[in-house]
Design an enzyme around this catalytic site. Structure first.
Site, short mmCIF file in Angstrom:
data_model
loop_
_atom_site.label_atom_id
_atom_site.label_comp_id
_atom_site.label_asym_id
_atom_site.label_seq_id
_atom_site.Cartn_x
_atom_site.Cartn_y
_atom_site.Cartn_z
N ASP A 70 0.83 -1.21 0.00
CA ASP A 70 0.00 0.00 0.00
C ASP A 70 0.86 1.26 0.00
OD1 ASP A 70 -2.35 1.45 0.02
OD2 ASP A 70 -2.53 1.41 2.21
N GLY A 71 0.31 2.32 -0.61
CA GLY A 71 0.98 3.62 -0.58
C GLY A 71 1.48 4.08 -1.95
N ASN A 72 1.13 3.35 -2.99
CA ASN A 72 1.59 3.72 -4.34
C ASN A 72 1.08 5.11 -4.75
OD1 ASN A 72 2.54 1.14 -4.41
ND2 ASN A 72 1.06 0.36 -5.89
N ASN A 78 -11.18 -2.77 -4.61
CA ASN A 78 -10.45 -1.81 -5.46
C ASN A 78 -11.17 -1.53 -6.78
OD1 ASN A 78 -7.17 -2.92 -4.32
ND2 ASN A 78 -8.32 -1.13 -3.69
N ARG A 124 -4.58 -1.29 9.37
CA ARG A 124 -5.77 -2.11 9.18
C ARG A 124 -5.45 -3.22 8.18
NH1 ARG A 124 -7.55 3.13 7.21
NH2 ARG A 124 -7.01 3.30 4.99
N LEU A 125 -6.33 -4.20 8.15
CA LEU A 125 -6.13 -5.35 7.26
C LEU A 125 -6.73 -5.16 5.88
CD1 LEU A 125 -6.69 -8.39 9.60
CD2 LEU A 125 -4.67 -7.96 8.22
#
Ligand code: IPE
Ligand code: IPE
Ligand code: MG
Length: 278
Positions: free
Chosen positions: A55-57, A103, A229-230
């Protein structure tokens, strides 16, 4: 009415997974599986199975005034680096979260770009995967994906089935809740067919009805990007996983971050609900 293993295997095979060899299915319960760490030469305890929420792109790209797609591309490149890092450290299973069932709610152009990137990435990456002895597997609602993506998945799994250095498991169109729902549907079908008693459904049977029953539960789940979080990742399998979070954005995640996570993991006292001497 007795439960028949042959019926379960047949129903599971019908759902998909040409590369998932059900005969490998020796899984018992999560806690027992997760406790089988390997100890390397150093003082670092190497987990058997590491899972990463990539995550974080988007934020990585935004920080550089680039479109979000550039962040996804950088993130995909970093997946190659992660495979090398994990392979070098003797990790046997690496699961990465690449696209969730939620997504799809992103703008069409972003979803489209992610689908294209998937195809491009796995077509080009196969030679490197082969050189590193990495077996490729996928989890998720694969039948719901477009045909070109499904073809890449089927070929990628079939081509790599005999590699045994490490397994790279890509969660794509994956949702932990959907995985559990689909497991319930498989078992409900057996009940409907008179091949399974409802009372015979236990944790082992549910575990064996998930996407990859032969893969042990993750020992360590890593989430970069600062979120804690998951996001619907491995909900059943994470019952006794250790968690490690960091503010680093996925495309910047490096060897040093992995080593920090492994050091933290080494210091954890995994009790599985029991009592453990220090
Ligand atoms: C993760 O990065 C990639 C996918 C979910 C496909 P994001 O796109 O979620 O990046 P942020 O969270 O917006 O920074
Ligand atoms: C989780 O990231 C999914 C992937 C990394 C593929 P998200 O960016 O979709 O998660 P949320 O929306 O922040 O929970
Ligand atoms: Mg995100």
């Amino acid at each position: 009415m007795r439960f028949k293993w042959s019926s379960l295997f047949r129903v599971m095979r019908d759902f998909r997974k040409p590369a998932s060899k059900l005969s490998e299915s020796t899984r018992v319960d999560g806690a027992k599986q997760a406790s089988s760490d390997e100890t390397g030469d150093s003082n670092i305890r190497i987990p058997q199975h590491v899972a990463v929420i990539m995550d974080g792109n988007g934020r990585w790209a935004k920080n550089r005034n680039l479109p979000r797609q550039a962040g996804h591309r950088a993130g995909a490149e970093n997946l190659k680096a992660l495979c090398r890092m994990c392979g070098n450290r003797g990790i046997k299973y690496l699961t990465v979260y690449a696209f969730s069932t939620e997504n799809w709610s992103r703008p069409d152009d972003e979803v489209h770009a992610l689908m294209n990137l998937f195809g491009e990435f796995f077509r080009r990456y196969d030679t490197e995967l082969a050189a590193e002895g990495i077996r490729l597997r996928f989890i998720g609602d694969i039948p719901a994906l477009p045909e070109d993506i499904r073809k890449i998945i089927v070929e990628g799994e079939a081509n790599s089935i005999n590699r045994d250095n490490m397994q790279l498991i890509v969660a794509f169109n994956y949702g932990g809740r959907r995985e559990i729902v689909q497991a319930c549907q498989k078992l409900a079908l057996l009940v409907q067919q008179g091949e399974l008693e409802p009372a015979a459904i236990d944790e082992t049977l549910i575990s064996q009805s998930l996407y990859l029953p032969d893969v042990p539960d993750p020992d360590l789940i890593i989430r970069p990007s600062g979120e804690m979080r998951l996001s619907n990742f491995l909900l059943w399998q994470c019952a006794y996983s250790e968690f490690w979070y960091s503010d680093v954005l996925w495309p910047d995640f490096s060897d040093a971050h992995l080593d920090q996570a492994l050091e933290a993991y080494t210091d954890r006292n995994r009790r599985f609900g029991g009592v453990k001497s220090v």
